[in-house]
Design a protein around this motif. Sequence first.
Motif, PDB file in Angstrom:
ATOM      1  N   THR A 121       7.859  19.343  -3.048  1.00 42.17           N
ATOM      2  CA  THR A 121       7.090  19.162  -4.284  1.00 42.17           C
ATOM      3  C   THR A 121       6.908  17.694  -4.665  1.00 42.17           C
ATOM      4  N   ARG A 122       7.670  16.817  -4.034  1.00 41.88           N
ATOM      5  CA  ARG A 122       7.474  15.393  -4.314  1.00 41.88           C
ATOM      6  C   ARG A 122       7.838  14.568  -3.083  1.00 41.88           C
ATOM      7  N   LEU A 123       7.268  13.362  -3.037  1.00 42.61           N
ATOM      8  CA  LEU A 123       7.503  12.474  -1.887  1.00 42.61           C
ATOM      9  C   LEU A 123       8.033  11.132  -2.359  1.00 42.61           C
ATOM     10  N   GLU A 124       8.777  10.508  -1.480  1.00 39.57           N
ATOM     11  CA  GLU A 124       9.203   9.120  -1.719  1.00 39.57           C
ATOM     12  C   GLU A 124       8.940   8.295  -0.467  1.00 39.57           C
ATOM     13  N   VAL A 125       8.282   7.147  -0.650  1.00 37.38           N
ATOM     14  CA  VAL A 125       8.183   6.168   0.440  1.00 37.38           C
ATOM     15  C   VAL A 125       9.390   5.274   0.275  1.00 37.38           C
ATOM     16  N   ARG A 126      10.233   5.228   1.313  1.00 40.22           N
ATOM     17  CA  ARG A 126      11.503   4.536   1.105  1.00 40.22           C
ATOM     18  C   ARG A 126      12.027   3.843   2.362  1.00 40.22           C
ATOM     19  N   ARG A 173       0.815  -1.217   0.000  1.00 36.25           N
ATOM     20  CA  ARG A 173       0.000   0.000   0.000  1.00 36.25           C
ATOM     21  C   ARG A 173       0.847   1.264   0.000  1.00 36.25           C
ATOM     22  N   ALA A 174       2.103   1.143  -0.418  1.00 37.28           N
ATOM     23  CA  ALA A 174       3.019   2.284  -0.332  1.00 37.28           C
ATOM     24  C   ALA A 174       2.566   3.449  -1.217  1.00 37.28           C
ATOM     25  N   GLN A 175       2.052   3.142  -2.414  1.00 34.27           N
ATOM     26  CA  GLN A 175       1.625   4.215  -3.318  1.00 34.27           C
ATOM     27  C   GLN A 175       0.444   4.982  -2.726  1.00 34.27           C
ATOM     28  N   ALA A 176      -0.484   4.234  -2.148  1.00 32.43           N
ATOM     29  CA  ALA A 176      -1.649   4.885  -1.522  1.00 32.43           C
ATOM     30  C   ALA A 176      -1.205   5.751  -0.348  1.00 32.43           C
ATOM     31  N   LEU A 177      -0.250   5.246   0.419  1.00 33.18           N
ATOM     32  CA  LEU A 177       0.269   6.022   1.555  1.00 33.18           C
ATOM     33  C   LEU A 177       0.933   7.304   1.058  1.00 33.18           C
ATOM     34  N   CYS A 178       1.681   7.184  -0.025  1.00 36.70           N
ATOM     35  CA  CYS A 178       2.373   8.338  -0.603  1.00 36.70           C
ATOM     36  C   CYS A 178       1.355   9.411  -0.993  1.00 36.70           C
ATOM     37  N   GLU A 179       0.305   8.990  -1.674  1.00 35.65           N
ATOM     38  CA  GLU A 179      -0.686   9.957  -2.154  1.00 35.65           C
ATOM     39  C   GLU A 179      -1.499  10.561  -1.005  1.00 35.65           C
ATOM     40  N   ASP A 180      -1.814   9.737   0.002  1.00 34.17           N
ATOM     41  CA  ASP A 180      -2.508  10.266   1.194  1.00 34.17           C
ATOM     42  C   ASP A 180      -1.647  11.319   1.888  1.00 34.17           C
ATOM     43  N   SER A 181      -0.370  10.995   2.035  1.00 38.45           N
ATOM     44  CA  SER A 181       0.547  11.917   2.714  1.00 38.45           C
ATOM     45  C   SER A 181       0.669  13.210   1.915  1.00 38.45           C
ATOM     46  N   ALA A 182       0.686  13.076   0.587  1.00 39.81           N
ATOM     47  CA  ALA A 182       0.832  14.256  -0.273  1.00 39.81           C
ATOM     48  C   ALA A 182      -0.323  15.238  -0.052  1.00 39.81           C
ATOM     49  N   THR A 183      -1.535  14.732   0.183  1.00 40.03           N
ATOM     50  CA  THR A 183      -2.675  15.640   0.395  1.00 40.03           C
ATOM     51  C   THR A 183      -2.492  16.424   1.694  1.00 40.03           C
ATOM     52  N   ARG A 184      -1.858  15.809   2.694  1.00 42.35           N
ATOM     53  CA  ARG A 184      -1.613  16.538   3.949  1.00 42.35           C
ATOM     54  C   ARG A 184      -0.464  17.540   3.774  1.00 42.35           C
ATOM     55  N   VAL A 185       0.554  17.138   3.018  1.00 42.90           N
ATOM     56  CA  VAL A 185       1.703  18.022   2.801  1.00 42.90           C
ATOM     57  C   VAL A 185       1.259  19.279   2.047  1.00 42.90           C
ATOM     58  N   GLU A 186       0.288  19.127   1.152  1.00 44.44           N
ATOM     59  CA  GLU A 186      -0.193  20.271   0.356  1.00 44.44           C
ATOM     60  C   GLU A 186      -0.624  21.449   1.224  1.00 44.44           C
ATOM     61  N   ILE A 231      10.303   2.780  -2.681  1.00 39.60           N
ATOM     62  CA  ILE A 231       9.162   1.884  -2.886  1.00 39.60           C
ATOM     63  C   ILE A 231       8.057   2.567  -3.675  1.00 39.60           C
ATOM     64  N   ALA A 232       7.850   3.857  -3.424  1.00 39.60           N
ATOM     65  CA  ALA A 232       6.799   4.588  -4.145  1.00 39.60           C
ATOM     66  C   ALA A 232       7.180   6.058  -4.253  1.00 39.60           C
ATOM     67  N   LYS A 233       6.660   6.703  -5.301  1.00 36.23           N
ATOM     68  CA  LYS A 233       6.930   8.130  -5.509  1.00 36.23           C
ATOM     69  C   LYS A 233       5.618   8.822  -5.851  1.00 36.23           C
ATOM     70  N   CYS A 234       5.483  10.074  -5.462  1.00 32.09           N
ATOM     71  CA  CYS A 234       4.301  10.836  -5.888  1.00 32.09           C
ATOM     72  C   CYS A 234       4.596  12.320  -5.805  1.00 32.09           C
ATOM     73  N   GLY A 235       3.820  13.099  -6.522  1.00 32.90           N
ATOM     74  CA  GLY A 235       4.015  14.540  -6.530  1.00 32.90           C
ATOM     75  C   GLY A 235       3.113  15.216  -5.505  1.00 32.90           C
ATOM     76  N   VAL A 236       3.481  16.466  -5.168  1.00 25.36           N
ATOM     77  CA  VAL A 236       2.655  17.270  -4.261  1.00 25.36           C
ATOM     78  C   VAL A 236       2.112  18.435  -5.072  1.00 25.36           C
ATOM     79  N   ARG A 237       0.789  18.568  -5.129  1.00 23.17           N
ATOM     80  CA  ARG A 237       0.195  19.664  -5.909  1.00 23.17           C
ATOM     81  C   ARG A 237       0.392  20.978  -5.170  1.00 23.17           C
ATOM     82  N   ARG A 238       0.816  22.005  -5.871  1.00 19.11           N
ATOM     83  CA  ARG A 238       0.997  23.324  -5.273  1.00 19.11           C
ATOM     84  C   ARG A 238       0.180  24.367  -6.014  1.00 19.11           C
TER      85      ARG A 238
END
Lengths: 149, 301
Positions: free
Chosen positions: A115-120, A93-106, A142-149
Amino acid sequence: MSTGGTERWRLWAGAVALTMTAAILWPLVPDEDSFPLSNYPMFSTPKTTRAKIYHVVGFTPDGRGMPLSPSMLDTDEIMQAYQTVKLAIRGGRAQALCEDSATRVETSDDFADVTRLEVRIDAFDAVRYWEGDRSTERTWIIAKCGVRR
Amino acid sequence: MKALRRVLAPEMPAERLAMLRILVGLYGVVYLLARANVIWGVTRYPAGQFKPVGLAVLVDTPLSPALVVCGLVLALASGVGFSLGWRFRWTGPLYAAALLWVLSYRNSWGMPFHTENLLVLHTIVLAAGPSAAAWSFDARGHSIPEAHARFGWAVVLMCWATALTYFVAGWAKLSHSGLEWVTSDTLRNFIAYDNVRKAELGAGYSSLGTWMVSHAWVFPPLAAVSLGVELLAPLSVLHRRLGMVWCVAAWGFHVGVLALMYILFHYPILGFAYAPYFPVERLGRWVQRRWRRDVGDAQRV
């Protein structure tokens, strides 16, 4: 219960004491951690200097990395945050965690530059780390995702 | 046999057990209120993270948020009844079960927090004993019973539960690592590792612990003292003074853990874990005297 005037309370007290003693000692038999009965395994096994850290790291556009704090992983507790990342990685579930975290980081001022996250998973030498050498021995992204700004 | 009875069930005042009920009960209620956000927070975790422990093994899948809140409210309400000694025959066991349930469920998300174990064990003992025979709603209008062994056993059992949890922790170290836990760099490596984990998860870490990592010679003596405190814990119930000395040593151990690893075992650090070793009824009597004096002063004014 045990407030009677007779000596029946002794039987009750003995039964409670024996049950409690057996229950507290029981985790030593299967060597099992549970709650509230535990074999207290933390810090009991032999430990080398290798530290394998499961975490989510935020990166700024210039490549500077900063680990996300527990609140960005939806908890106040450091150990729960660690387990959340570890279980997400192990459970696929690393990708889902990455995207969930990104919404909080925003919406976080503390991570406004991220601007981007890595689960590692990063492996360090824990002793050398505190002697100034913070380079990783090995890294698994393990997973990467962007942070919308 | 008589000597054994004196150790396991000595005569003790009903007020001591009552004071422990009040202290541990209030602690539990305040703790649940303070951690309500964490207890509620688990409802947001993915179902795949649910790994039931304790009483939570009764359910296979996560509960709805409404049921989680119901459990918390039940624990709080029965906890107030427990602390006040109101219908204790019912609120005592109900609160012990509700507290066990709520904390089991909160610990079922991949990380059992050992900081809460002793609170639950002490609450269970208090619920099983005649803890509302004094200083309670149930005992209003009755005179306080004389000191008796039927109050003493529960107090001793609380001490025994405290001691055994330390012993188990010490035994686990010996069985997993042997004496190398003391003689090797294991403790230093754990302190270094735990602080790296905190730093790399964006949390605060111990400056003292990380500074000491470079001084390897410090750790074997520290490890020996820690293991000694844990393994010798059962002796603490044999004699009152020995118990008090052990409490100071165990409390110091937790201060050390806090200083070197930033891990707060709140129940022992605040003294609640060791309260059964001390004549805590004196605290209640002091509060009573103050209360009567203040009420008397107010009436004169």
